[in-house]
Design a protein around this motif. Structure first.
Motif, PDB file in Angstrom:
ATOM      1  N   ILE A   9       0.835  -1.201   0.000  1.00  0.00           N
ATOM      2  CA  ILE A   9       0.000   0.000   0.000  1.00  0.00           C
ATOM      3  C   ILE A   9       0.871   1.254   0.000  1.00  0.00           C
ATOM      4  O   ILE A   9       0.636   2.196  -0.772  1.00  0.00           O
ATOM      5  N   VAL A  10       1.891   1.277   0.833  1.00  0.00           N
ATOM      6  CA  VAL A  10       2.781   2.437   0.898  1.00  0.00           C
ATOM      7  C   VAL A  10       3.540   2.609  -0.419  1.00  0.00           C
ATOM      8  O   VAL A  10       3.627   3.722  -0.957  1.00  0.00           O
ATOM      9  N   ALA A  11       4.063   1.518  -0.960  1.00  0.00           N
ATOM     10  CA  ALA A  11       4.824   1.607  -2.205  1.00  0.00           C
ATOM     11  C   ALA A  11       3.950   2.054  -3.373  1.00  0.00           C
ATOM     12  O   ALA A  11       4.370   2.886  -4.188  1.00  0.00           O
ATOM     13  N   SER A  12       2.728   1.541  -3.447  1.00  0.00           N
ATOM     14  CA  SER A  12       1.828   1.957  -4.532  1.00  0.00           C
ATOM     15  C   SER A  12       1.426   3.419  -4.390  1.00  0.00           C
ATOM     16  O   SER A  12       1.319   4.136  -5.382  1.00  0.00           O
ATOM     17  N   THR A  13       1.215   3.863  -3.168  1.00  0.00           N
ATOM     18  CA  THR A  13       0.867   5.273  -2.946  1.00  0.00           C
ATOM     19  C   THR A  13       2.016   6.193  -3.351  1.00  0.00           C
ATOM     20  O   THR A  13       1.797   7.221  -4.002  1.00  0.00           O
ATOM     21  N   VAL A  14       3.226   5.820  -3.001  1.00  0.00           N
ATOM     22  CA  VAL A  14       4.397   6.617  -3.385  1.00  0.00           C
ATOM     23  C   VAL A  14       4.563   6.621  -4.906  1.00  0.00           C
ATOM     24  O   VAL A  14       4.860   7.658  -5.510  1.00  0.00           O
ATOM     25  N   ALA A  15       4.337   5.473  -5.534  1.00  0.00           N
ATOM     26  CA  ALA A  15       4.460   5.390  -6.993  1.00  0.00           C
ATOM     27  C   ALA A  15       3.408   6.246  -7.685  1.00  0.00           C
ATOM     28  O   ALA A  15       3.710   6.942  -8.663  1.00  0.00           O
ATOM     29  N   VAL A  16       2.167   6.206  -7.192  1.00  0.00           N
ATOM     30  CA  VAL A  16       1.111   7.037  -7.782  1.00  0.00           C
ATOM     31  C   VAL A  16       1.469   8.511  -7.644  1.00  0.00           C
ATOM     32  O   VAL A  16       1.358   9.285  -8.600  1.00  0.00           O
ATOM     33  N   ALA A  17       1.921   8.904  -6.461  1.00  0.00           N
ATOM     34  CA  ALA A  17       2.270  10.310  -6.237  1.00  0.00           C
ATOM     35  C   ALA A  17       3.446  10.743  -7.113  1.00  0.00           C
ATOM     36  O   ALA A  17       3.428  11.836  -7.698  1.00  0.00           O
ATOM     37  N   THR A  18       4.437   9.891  -7.241  1.00  0.00           N
ATOM     38  CA  THR A  18       5.625  10.233  -8.037  1.00  0.00           C
ATOM     39  C   THR A  18       5.285  10.357  -9.518  1.00  0.00           C
ATOM     40  O   THR A  18       5.673  11.325 -10.174  1.00  0.00           O
ATOM     41  N   PHE A  19       4.559   9.379 -10.047  1.00  0.00           N
ATOM     42  CA  PHE A  19       4.212   9.436 -11.471  1.00  0.00           C
ATOM     43  C   PHE A  19       3.242  10.573 -11.774  1.00  0.00           C
ATOM     44  O   PHE A  19       3.312  11.181 -12.843  1.00  0.00           O
ATOM     45  N   TRP A  21       3.143  13.427 -10.128  1.00  0.00           N
ATOM     46  CA  TRP A  21       3.932  14.651 -10.027  1.00  0.00           C
ATOM     47  C   TRP A  21       4.748  14.873 -11.299  1.00  0.00           C
ATOM     48  O   TRP A  21       4.930  16.006 -11.746  1.00  0.00           O
ATOM     49  N   GLN A  22       5.205  13.781 -11.917  1.00  0.00           N
ATOM     50  CA  GLN A  22       5.964  13.890 -13.161  1.00  0.00           C
ATOM     51  C   GLN A  22       5.055  13.949 -14.385  1.00  0.00           C
ATOM     52  O   GLN A  22       5.539  13.967 -15.512  1.00  0.00           O
ATOM     53  N   LYS A  23       3.761  13.945 -14.178  1.00  0.00           N
ATOM     54  CA  LYS A  23       2.737  14.002 -15.233  1.00  0.00           C
ATOM     55  C   LYS A  23       2.848  12.829 -16.205  1.00  0.00           C
ATOM     56  O   LYS A  23       2.663  12.979 -17.403  1.00  0.00           O
ATOM     57  N   TRP A  25       0.773   9.923 -16.787  1.00  0.00           N
ATOM     58  CA  TRP A  25      -0.561   9.529 -16.351  1.00  0.00           C
ATOM     59  C   TRP A  25      -0.810   8.033 -16.450  1.00  0.00           C
ATOM     60  O   TRP A  25      -1.486   7.463 -15.591  1.00  0.00           O
ATOM     61  N   LEU A  26      -0.293   7.376 -17.460  1.00  0.00           N
ATOM     62  CA  LEU A  26      -0.553   5.950 -17.609  1.00  0.00           C
ATOM     63  C   LEU A  26       0.092   5.120 -16.491  1.00  0.00           C
ATOM     64  O   LEU A  26      -0.597   4.287 -15.886  1.00  0.00           O
ATOM     65  N   PRO A  27       1.370   5.319 -16.163  1.00  0.00           N
ATOM     66  CA  PRO A  27       1.912   4.577 -15.015  1.00  0.00           C
ATOM     67  C   PRO A  27       1.210   4.922 -13.709  1.00  0.00           C
ATOM     68  O   PRO A  27       1.042   4.065 -12.842  1.00  0.00           O
ATOM     69  N   SER A  28       0.787   6.166 -13.579  1.00  0.00           N
ATOM     70  CA  SER A  28       0.047   6.559 -12.380  1.00  0.00           C
ATOM     71  C   SER A  28      -1.273   5.794 -12.276  1.00  0.00           C
ATOM     72  O   SER A  28      -1.648   5.328 -11.195  1.00  0.00           O
ATOM     73  N   LEU A  29      -1.967   5.650 -13.401  1.00  0.00           N
ATOM     74  CA  LEU A  29      -3.217   4.878 -13.392  1.00  0.00           C
ATOM     75  C   LEU A  29      -2.968   3.400 -13.107  1.00  0.00           C
ATOM     76  O   LEU A  29      -3.776   2.758 -12.421  1.00  0.00           O
ATOM     77  N   ILE A  30      -1.868   2.863 -13.601  1.00  0.00           N
ATOM     78  CA  ILE A  30      -1.540   1.461 -13.325  1.00  0.00           C
ATOM     79  C   ILE A  30      -1.408   1.240 -11.824  1.00  0.00           C
ATOM     80  O   ILE A  30      -2.001   0.323 -11.256  1.00  0.00           O
ATOM     81  N   PHE A  31      -0.641   2.089 -11.181  1.00  0.00           N
ATOM     82  CA  PHE A  31      -0.447   1.922  -9.745  1.00  0.00           C
ATOM     83  C   PHE A  31      -1.698   2.289  -8.948  1.00  0.00           C
ATOM     84  O   PHE A  31      -1.923   1.741  -7.869  1.00  0.00           O
ATOM     85  N   ALA A  32      -2.521   3.194  -9.453  1.00  0.00           N
ATOM     86  CA  ALA A  32      -3.768   3.524  -8.758  1.00  0.00           C
ATOM     87  C   ALA A  32      -4.730   2.339  -8.767  1.00  0.00           C
ATOM     88  O   ALA A  32      -5.349   2.016  -7.737  1.00  0.00           O
ATOM     89  N   PHE A  33      -4.871   1.676  -9.917  1.00  0.00           N
ATOM     90  CA  PHE A  33      -5.732   0.499  -9.969  1.00  0.00           C
ATOM     91  C   PHE A  33      -5.134  -0.650  -9.162  1.00  0.00           C
ATOM     92  O   PHE A  33      -5.866  -1.417  -8.535  1.00  0.00           O
ATOM     93  N   SER A  34      -3.814  -0.764  -9.157  1.00  0.00           N
ATOM     94  CA  SER A  34      -3.168  -1.781  -8.336  1.00  0.00           C
ATOM     95  C   SER A  34      -3.405  -1.509  -6.849  1.00  0.00           C
ATOM     96  O   SER A  34      -3.687  -2.429  -6.073  1.00  0.00           O
ATOM     97  N   LEU A  35      -3.305  -0.250  -6.465  1.00  0.00           N
ATOM     98  CA  LEU A  35      -3.565   0.138  -5.078  1.00  0.00           C
ATOM     99  C   LEU A  35      -5.005  -0.153  -4.685  1.00  0.00           C
ATOM    100  O   LEU A  35      -5.267  -0.687  -3.601  1.00  0.00           O
ATOM    101  N   SER A  36      -5.944   0.176  -5.561  1.00  0.00           N
ATOM    102  CA  SER A  36      -7.342  -0.097  -5.235  1.00  0.00           C
ATOM    103  C   SER A  36      -7.612  -1.593  -5.158  1.00  0.00           C
ATOM    104  O   SER A  36      -8.403  -2.048  -4.332  1.00  0.00           O
ATOM    105  N   TYR A  37      -6.937  -2.378  -5.990  1.00  0.00           N
ATOM    106  CA  TYR A  37      -7.078  -3.835  -5.899  1.00  0.00           C
ATOM    107  C   TYR A  37      -6.578  -4.341  -4.549  1.00  0.00           C
ATOM    108  O   TYR A  37      -7.234  -5.146  -3.890  1.00  0.00           O
ATOM    109  N   ILE A  38      -5.413  -3.869  -4.121  1.00  0.00           N
ATOM    110  CA  ILE A  38      -4.855  -4.302  -2.836  1.00  0.00           C
ATOM    111  C   ILE A  38      -5.790  -3.920  -1.697  1.00  0.00           C
ATOM    112  O   ILE A  38      -6.065  -4.726  -0.802  1.00  0.00           O
ATOM    113  N   ILE A  39      -6.310  -2.705  -1.738  1.00  0.00           N
ATOM    114  CA  ILE A  39      -7.178  -2.243  -0.661  1.00  0.00           C
ATOM    115  C   ILE A  39      -8.469  -3.050  -0.601  1.00  0.00           C
ATOM    116  O   ILE A  39      -8.879  -3.512   0.467  1.00  0.00           O
ATOM    117  N   PHE A  40      -9.098  -3.250  -1.753  1.00  0.00           N
ATOM    118  CA  PHE A  40     -10.384  -3.942  -1.739  1.00  0.00           C
ATOM    119  C   PHE A  40     -10.259  -5.462  -1.685  1.00  0.00           C
ATOM    120  O   PHE A  40     -11.239  -6.149  -1.419  1.00  0.00           O
TER     121      PHE A  40
END
Length: 78
Positions: A9-19, A21-23, A25-40
């Motif tokens: 959860i921490v690693a995915s959150t950091v990855a979403v924030a980093t990607f 911030w660097q604009k 968007w596709l890697p950010s969405l990958i990690f966001a969906f991965s994060l939501s999968y882990i959470i749910f």
């Protein structure tokens, strides 16, 4: 909650924030969906039905495949 789940959860959150911030968007969405999968799947399994949770994993995999395809096709042209 297991240590590996918390670390994911921490690693995915950091990855979403980093990607984001660097604009990138596709890697950010990958990690966001991965994060939501882990959470749910691990933290709140009763919140969403199983087909929706599996769909989150499938969307994350599909976005990762699109990102790889874009990356390799861009390098081939250059």
């Amino acid at each position: 909650m297991h240590f590996a789940t918390m670390l994911s959860i921490v690693a995915s959150t950091v990855a979403v924030a980093t990607f984001t911030w660097q604009k990138q968007w596709l890697p950010s969405l990958i990690f966001a969906f991965s994060l939501s999968y882990i959470i749910f799947d691990k933290v709140f399994p009763a919140l969403l039905p199983e087909p929706l949770v599996t769909g989150l994993s499938f969307i994350s995999l599909l976005l990762a495949m699109i990102f790889c395809w874009q990356t390799f096709s861009r390098k081939k042209v250059a």
